[in-house]
Design an enzyme around this catalytic site. Structure first.
Site, mmCIF file in Angstrom:
data_model
loop_
_atom_site.group_PDB
_atom_site.id
_atom_site.type_symbol
_atom_site.label_atom_id
_atom_site.label_comp_id
_atom_site.label_asym_id
_atom_site.label_seq_id
_atom_site.Cartn_x
_atom_site.Cartn_y
_atom_site.Cartn_z
ATOM 1 N N ASN A 7 48.829 56.765 -2.501
ATOM 2 C CA ASN A 7 50.134 56.170 -2.780
ATOM 3 C C ASN A 7 50.150 55.759 -4.247
ATOM 4 O OD1 ASN A 7 52.445 54.612 -3.012
ATOM 5 N ND2 ASN A 7 52.092 53.437 -1.157
ATOM 6 N N LYS A 14 47.149 53.290 -4.774
ATOM 7 C CA LYS A 14 46.455 52.778 -3.592
ATOM 8 C C LYS A 14 45.996 53.962 -2.746
ATOM 9 C CE LYS A 14 49.965 50.273 -2.255
ATOM 10 N NZ LYS A 14 50.808 49.344 -1.473
ATOM 11 N N ARG A 84 52.250 60.002 -0.885
ATOM 12 C CA ARG A 84 53.581 59.409 -0.821
ATOM 13 C C ARG A 84 54.340 59.783 -2.087
ATOM 14 N NH1 ARG A 84 55.487 53.989 -3.176
ATOM 15 N NH2 ARG A 84 57.577 53.782 -2.315
ATOM 16 N N HIS A 173 62.133 54.076 1.204
ATOM 17 C CA HIS A 173 61.405 53.428 2.316
ATOM 18 C C HIS A 173 61.524 54.226 3.610
ATOM 19 C CE1 HIS A 173 62.064 49.342 0.118
ATOM 20 N NE2 HIS A 173 60.898 49.869 -0.239
ATOM 21 N N ARG A 232 64.689 43.120 -8.489
ATOM 22 C CA ARG A 232 65.843 44.010 -8.613
ATOM 23 C C ARG A 232 67.110 43.302 -8.138
ATOM 24 N NH1 ARG A 232 63.143 49.118 -5.594
ATOM 25 N NH2 ARG A 232 61.207 47.939 -5.642
ATOM 26 N N GLU A 325 57.695 40.541 7.678
ATOM 27 C CA GLU A 325 56.593 40.291 8.610
ATOM 28 C C GLU A 325 56.095 38.853 8.566
ATOM 29 O OE1 GLU A 325 53.420 43.108 8.002
ATOM 30 O OE2 GLU A 325 54.858 44.752 7.720
ATOM 31 N N GLU A 377 52.755 52.703 6.725
ATOM 32 C CA GLU A 377 53.154 53.936 6.058
ATOM 33 C C GLU A 377 51.976 54.887 5.893
ATOM 34 O OE1 GLU A 377 56.533 52.806 2.929
ATOM 35 O OE2 GLU A 377 54.955 51.300 3.030
#
Length: 397
Positions: A7, A14, A84, A173, A232, A325, A377
């Site tokens: 990713n 990552k 990704r 996403h 953002r 979460e 993901e």
């Protein structure tokens, strides 16, 4: 399959190496400060402590090279690599096994996500060169949203302009929203048809998913649109850009940086883009931090109404990502706004729903099932690698 999931962000990378069957994570880590004079490399194996060191990362190729070098020291095998990709543009409505044509398309649409696609492409190219025998699969954040109807993804701009520059709503996403649907359907079965998926983190978006098909989402041409986020601004009057350039003398780049990196929770709270810091100050009565939380919940609720309308109803709401979460107060504020729809949450379940896997937090008698489902993901990316390459992989054994 043992799949390495990569990713790559704008200045980070990552990774996880995991088993698609058992979902066991053999190794994981990250490369930070890519493009700086000195970066940080972190690596851990089999759930052990992360070891970190300073490493120069001039670009994404050097970062993925360091990752592969570290993995080669272990006994772990790699059967495939999943990447990704933030933007698949108008080309991809599903993940794809990478070949030269796919690579060309990833680079073609890179102007829609210049901070991400170029770095991601560099990581893929290095993996293909290093291990030409291994399949690489590109998993696009945007592909899940390509099922949106034309009425949802089309912008009311001149058609020739939209066609020439591929201007439309793409969303983001998608891999996370797809996971939310998969898990909600697995847990609730026939009770889940119209899902409002709430990915609330430093980046935040909502998706309206009807029987597994995305009907609409809040992010647009870029991930700047939609909800207020960590740094953002989310949806604002588009003329604000012109006004700031004309009256404030700001350059295009300064406005872009302002709206992407200096706005959102950071701007309103005045202290941080981290919800944990803002929550602490809000509990102490800081008015700017209280306003930041109220705005975040209000704007999420406001745009959730449009997502629900796109499906003509909702029977399930899921919360995921860092804020979704972990912050019970945001979930409560959001759900309280939908009491008129019959949404009721159990306050005790809501407060306790942290780090314990998928959980139902709605109260008995609630007209809508509300859940917290930690996103994964990496698993979805690894799953797509297996889905698209398993037959060839098995044949090679």
């Amino acid at each position: 399959m043992n799949v390495l999931v990569v990713n790559a962000g704008s200045s980070s990378l990552k990774y996880q190496l995991l088993d698609t069957d058992t979902r066991e994570v053999f190794a994981k880590g990250n490369c930070e400060r890519i493009g700086s004079d000195m970066g940080i490399f972190g690596h851990s194996e089999n759930g052990g402590a992360k070891q970190t060191e300073e490493v120069p990362f001039p670009d994404h190729r050097s970062a993925i090279a360091r990752v592969l070098e570290e993995l080669e020291k272990t006994d772990f095998t790699i059967d495939g690599i999943g990447h990704r990709i933030v933007q698949g543009g108008w080309h991809f409505d599903d993940s794809a096994v990478v070949d030269d044509e796919v690579m060309a398309k990833i680079l073609e649409v890179a102007p829609l996500a210049p901070l991400h696609n170029y770095g991601e492409a560099a990581a893929i190219e290095y993996c293909r060169e290093k291990y030409p025998e291994l399949p690489n699969v590109a998993v696009f954040d945007t592909s899940f949203h390509m099922t949106m109807p034309e009425v949802a993804y089309t912008y009311a701009l001149p058609k020739d302009v939209c066609d020439k520059y591929h201007v439309r709503k793409y969303g983001a996403h998608g891999t996370s929203h797809r996971y939310e649907w998969m898990m909600a359907k697995e847990i609730l079965g026939s009770r889940c048809h119209r899902l409002l998926s709430c990915h609330l983190g430093n980046g935040a978006s909502l998706a309206a998913i009807e029987d597994g098909v995305c009907r609409d989402t809040t992010m647009g041409l870029t991930p700047l649109d939609g909800l207020m986020m960590g740094t953002r601004c989310g949806s604002i009057d588009p003329a604000t850009v012109c006004y700031l350039q004309r009256e404030g003398g700001y350059s295009y780049q300064e406005v872009d940086d302002m709206m992407n990196k200096q706005s959102g929770l950071l701007a309103i709270s005045g202290i941080s883009n981290d919800a944990r810091d803002i929550r602490t100050r809000a509990s102490e009565g800081d008015e700017r931090c209280l306003l930041a939380f109220d705005m975040f919940a209000y704007k999420a609720m406001q745009q959730a109404g449009s997502m629900i309308a796109s499906m003509a109803g909702v029977d399930t709401i899921t919360f995921t990502a860092g804020i979704g979460e972990n912050d019970w107060s945001i979930r409560k504020a959001f759900c309280d706004c939908f009491e008129w729809l019959g949404v009721r949450i159990d306050n005790n379940k809501n407060r306790e729903a942290v780090g314990n896997g998928p959980q139902v937090i709605s109260a008995a008698g609630s007209a809508v099932t509300v859940m917290v489902i930690p996103t994964d993901e990496e698993y979805m990316i690894a799953h797509d690698v297996e889905r698209l390459t398993a037959n060839n992989w098995r044949a090679s054994l």
